[in-house]
Design a protein around this motif. Sequence first.
Motif, mmCIF file in Angstrom:
data_model
loop_
_atom_site.group_PDB
_atom_site.id
_atom_site.type_symbol
_atom_site.label_atom_id
_atom_site.label_comp_id
_atom_site.label_asym_id
_atom_site.label_seq_id
_atom_site.Cartn_x
_atom_site.Cartn_y
_atom_site.Cartn_z
ATOM 1 N N GLN A 66 1.366 -4.388 7.745
ATOM 2 C CA GLN A 66 1.535 -3.334 6.754
ATOM 3 C C GLN A 66 0.611 -2.169 7.090
ATOM 4 O O GLN A 66 -0.466 -2.362 7.634
ATOM 5 N N GLU A 76 3.526 1.192 3.860
ATOM 6 C CA GLU A 76 4.741 0.838 4.592
ATOM 7 C C GLU A 76 4.653 -0.612 5.031
ATOM 8 O O GLU A 76 3.655 -1.032 5.615
ATOM 9 N N PRO A 78 6.600 -3.452 7.324
ATOM 10 C CA PRO A 78 7.654 -3.672 8.318
ATOM 11 C C PRO A 78 8.461 -4.924 7.984
ATOM 12 O O PRO A 78 7.944 -5.864 7.381
ATOM 13 N N TYR A 85 10.269 -8.978 3.860
ATOM 14 C CA TYR A 85 9.130 -8.070 3.851
ATOM 15 C C TYR A 85 7.952 -8.817 3.238
ATOM 16 O O TYR A 85 8.098 -9.475 2.210
ATOM 17 N N ARG A 188 11.854 -0.719 7.433
ATOM 18 C CA ARG A 188 10.573 -0.590 6.740
ATOM 19 C C ARG A 188 10.815 -0.471 5.247
ATOM 20 O O ARG A 188 11.773 0.174 4.812
#
Length: 194
Positions: A66, A76, A78, A85, A188
């Motif tokens: 992250q 964000e 990934p 996530y 993302r």
Amino acid sequence: MSGFDLGRLGYLGLLLAVLVIWMFVQHRGQLAKSLQQLAAWGLIFVAVLAAIGLWEDIRHTVMPQQAVFAEAGRVELPRAPDGHYYVTLDINAVPVRFVVDTGATGMVLTREDASRAGLHPEDLIFHGQAMTANGAVMTAPVRLDSVGLGPFEDRGVRAFVNGGEMGQSLLGMSYLQRFDRLEISGGRMVLERG
């Protein structure tokens, strides 16, 4: 090193010695070739041991992590190779890894993660019930003193501790709705808060 570890090491050393002696007996006339093969197998053995010992470092280097952009108020996440996530939140100043589930209502901690964050499951009252893909499980409502993600910190966050077996803590919409923007694009997940 304990006595048990020394015994295992001694056993492996004895096994290696027997294999080396057997190889020399089998290939008496080809000593140079036998030494080459022995060296090659030794290097393979050392490489495997190194890979096992360094696996956690290798995994953290290869897997995307992250990213926090504090000035922009953005985080964000990934997409992991398994398609999910993951995010690490500081729960009562203890890092806890969550799988993000936009289809889940609440934040749910495993018993292990709750215990690490200072919530002792044996002191909790499991009177709630939640429906999961595996059926109904008992839950205990809790209030987390602090939940931190990069520059964002929330206090008194409602969550639940799962009374059943759960492999990973779950981050649902009750926490995600604290962000002004949640977007999934290009592999993302972007979380923004003003």
